[in-house]
Motif scaffolding. Sequence first.
Motif, mmCIF file in Angstrom:
data_model
loop_
_atom_site.group_PDB
_atom_site.id
_atom_site.type_symbol
_atom_site.label_atom_id
_atom_site.label_comp_id
_atom_site.label_asym_id
_atom_site.label_seq_id
_atom_site.Cartn_x
_atom_site.Cartn_y
_atom_site.Cartn_z
ATOM 1 N N THR A 154 0.779 -1.287 0.008
ATOM 2 C CA THR A 154 -0.070 0.123 0.190
ATOM 3 C C THR A 154 0.870 1.407 -0.011
ATOM 4 O O THR A 154 0.348 2.395 -0.145
ATOM 5 N N ARG A 155 2.229 1.223 0.327
ATOM 6 C CA ARG A 155 3.188 2.198 0.139
ATOM 7 C C ARG A 155 4.037 2.046 -1.202
ATOM 8 O O ARG A 155 4.594 0.701 -1.379
ATOM 9 N N VAL A 156 4.315 2.848 -1.547
ATOM 10 C CA VAL A 156 5.556 2.729 -2.330
ATOM 11 C C VAL A 156 6.733 2.831 -1.895
ATOM 12 O O VAL A 156 7.321 1.757 -1.512
ATOM 13 N N LEU A 157 7.600 3.760 -1.496
ATOM 14 C CA LEU A 157 8.600 4.060 -0.720
ATOM 15 C C LEU A 157 8.480 4.557 0.490
ATOM 16 O O LEU A 157 8.304 4.147 1.851
ATOM 17 N N ASN A 158 7.887 6.041 0.692
ATOM 18 C CA ASN A 158 7.252 6.544 1.639
ATOM 19 C C ASN A 158 5.981 6.872 1.467
ATOM 20 O O ASN A 158 4.976 7.002 2.394
ATOM 21 N N ASN A 159 5.458 7.358 0.205
ATOM 22 C CA ASN A 159 3.898 7.698 -0.029
ATOM 23 C C ASN A 159 3.199 6.573 -0.526
ATOM 24 O O ASN A 159 3.733 5.241 -0.554
ATOM 25 N N HIS A 160 1.687 6.909 -0.464
ATOM 26 C CA HIS A 160 1.195 5.579 -0.717
ATOM 27 C C HIS A 160 0.885 5.222 -2.148
ATOM 28 O O HIS A 160 1.377 5.985 -2.910
ATOM 29 N N SER A 161 0.647 3.950 -2.362
ATOM 30 C CA SER A 161 0.294 3.583 -3.842
ATOM 31 C C SER A 161 -1.152 3.376 -4.061
ATOM 32 O O SER A 161 -1.827 3.525 -3.103
ATOM 33 N N THR A 162 -1.343 2.989 -5.297
ATOM 34 C CA THR A 162 -2.716 2.851 -5.629
ATOM 35 C C THR A 162 -3.368 1.498 -5.117
ATOM 36 O O THR A 162 -4.520 1.058 -5.258
ATOM 37 N N GLU A 163 -2.324 0.675 -4.429
ATOM 38 C CA GLU A 163 -2.675 -0.664 -4.061
ATOM 39 C C GLU A 163 -3.355 -0.757 -2.834
ATOM 40 O O GLU A 163 -3.241 0.246 -2.123
ATOM 41 N N MET A 164 -4.338 -1.556 -2.710
ATOM 42 C CA MET A 164 -5.225 -1.646 -1.594
ATOM 43 C C MET A 164 -5.140 -3.138 -0.983
ATOM 44 O O MET A 164 -4.531 -4.037 -1.678
#
Lengths: 282, 342
Positions: A29-39
């Motif tokens: 759900t996170r890329v490195l620090n920020n959110h990803s589109t993944e749920m």
Amino acid sequence: MKLTLTTVLVILGLTTFSQEKIWNTFEGTRVLNNHSTEMLYKHNLEIIIAHKFGDIAGSNGGFDNFFGFDNLADVRFGFEYGATTNFDIGLGRNKGVNQQTQVIDGYAKYRFIQQEKNGKPINLTFVSSMAFVGRKASTDSTSIAYYKEPLERLIFTNQILVSRKMNQRLSLQINVGYHHRNLVTYNDVNGMIFTGGVIRYRVTQTFGLITEYNHVWNRVKATGQKNPLSVGFELITGGHNFTIVLSNGRGINENLFLSNTYSDWLKGQWRIGFSINRRFKL
Amino acid sequence: MKTKFILYSLVGLLAITILSFANLSSKTTISSLTNDELANLSVQEVLIELKDEKPIHYIHKENADSVRMGYELVHFGQLKNKSNKRISKFFVCTDCHNQVKEVRNLSIETADERLRYGIKHQIPFLPASTFYGLYNKRHWYNGDYYKKYGDLVLPTRDTLINAIQLCAVQCSQGRPMQTWELRAVLHYLRSIDYKIKDLSLTPQELEYIKLHLGTSSPKTIKMIKSKYAETNPATFGDPYISISDDAVGNIENGKYIFEKGCLHCHQLGKNITAFEFDAESLTFSFLEKKLKKHSNYSVPYIVRKGTYATSGKRQYMPQYPLEKMNKQQLIDLIFYIKSKSK
């Protein structure tokens, strides 16, 4: 205007057909620090332990503090839950960075569109997060922590994330958002508009390289703040996701790293961080 | 006049009573069935008509509401209205068990027959026995399942309800099922038991059955039971598979096993297992590397040994006994993985 309306109608139109969905645009759900589109999957709980060390080089790094390992920039414990397939909620506790410490954050995330094999071309997710700075208020009236009432301790970040899994190896993401701090120093702005980008490249089934960058458009130069740039890699072990990151951002949560990054890559002010994600079925 | 009325009324009531008994007695005239009517009868009912011993789990009358609840428990792990707690947070029955016939001829339930029939009808290629006809079996958790579950299998070997309970608690790592849930599942299993038409009987054999219906006929019972296996044997194979240089794998069979077997649970987005993948080259390269290392996570090892529930990682994979995936089929799967990783 017509073009925008047409685009929206096309995307909405595509949602009416059931197609084979594309999964794992990103591993977590996170890329490195920020959110990803993944749920998260429905009824899944994810526990995240993320950690960032001190500067590797520069005036605060080097051998004296063992390249940052003796220092701690930020640490976050997060508990996140997939309430439905398309709706996640999360709660975290951060050490915090600079003067904004003892931070509790929470977020709600909704996926509007999921990429499909022969249908919808993108993932589209909206994330709204909020952080509360829990530290004792500063008595210095010029400090960012000179809180006179609780509402001044709040920080908000709302962003739209759009991603696409180009193929089994390459995933791209862009994000646009608005970051707001209720209390800032006299020479800073409360609201920040930012745009970010992510590139993920899977080298093998269990190893991937990731770059993440966020650019604040209306940053006040006089504050000395920098745009956070991170590079890293992920190790996927099934149920676990282990990420190693090199970043000039000290904060782990978006409410902290967007406006609290003062480190400069060019001055060696970058640090190692890691995060361990573990999922449980509830 | 009044007396006549009472008399006629009594005669009428008597006639209704006689007719109602006549309706009941129609069951005993089962031998007058046509072949088509007989074909649609359940095997269990015919066996009872032939005075066979009733099994412990015998259900006299199928209840439609119980069948529906059983269906929901098997397919979704709980009732659709969510009035009961999920049996398992990890699995539902259909992850490992099909609900349809897996072979054409029920007396030949071999791995080869499963594969042939499965490809033809695109049926999932799963490690556990189908629920279709499970009601007609007499023994469960047979053979080498003792090696995996030890003494836990002993009470299940002749009692279907105990087998269902063991599956809920051990295989799916869930909670013990309540009595009404077990009964509902039994009713559902009864609804998908073998029918006479499933037994590949000749017209002569059908006539023979009809001739003996309503009488005690051990010979007819034996003939019927010879048409299907009352037990599903389970033999665990060797995880260390040696493939000779001249061995040949059937890529098409391997593809079917991968897509309808492996991906049935491991497909991305299914949320059944923690180890998810797709049918892309990165996956096949990964699996091929594991093959070379002969590690505990290589395909032959996982197929033959499965995994075990551990603390913090309770969901586990059941293994494929040789009766569900034989040695040649495993070789076919390995050849397919190798062919796709190039």
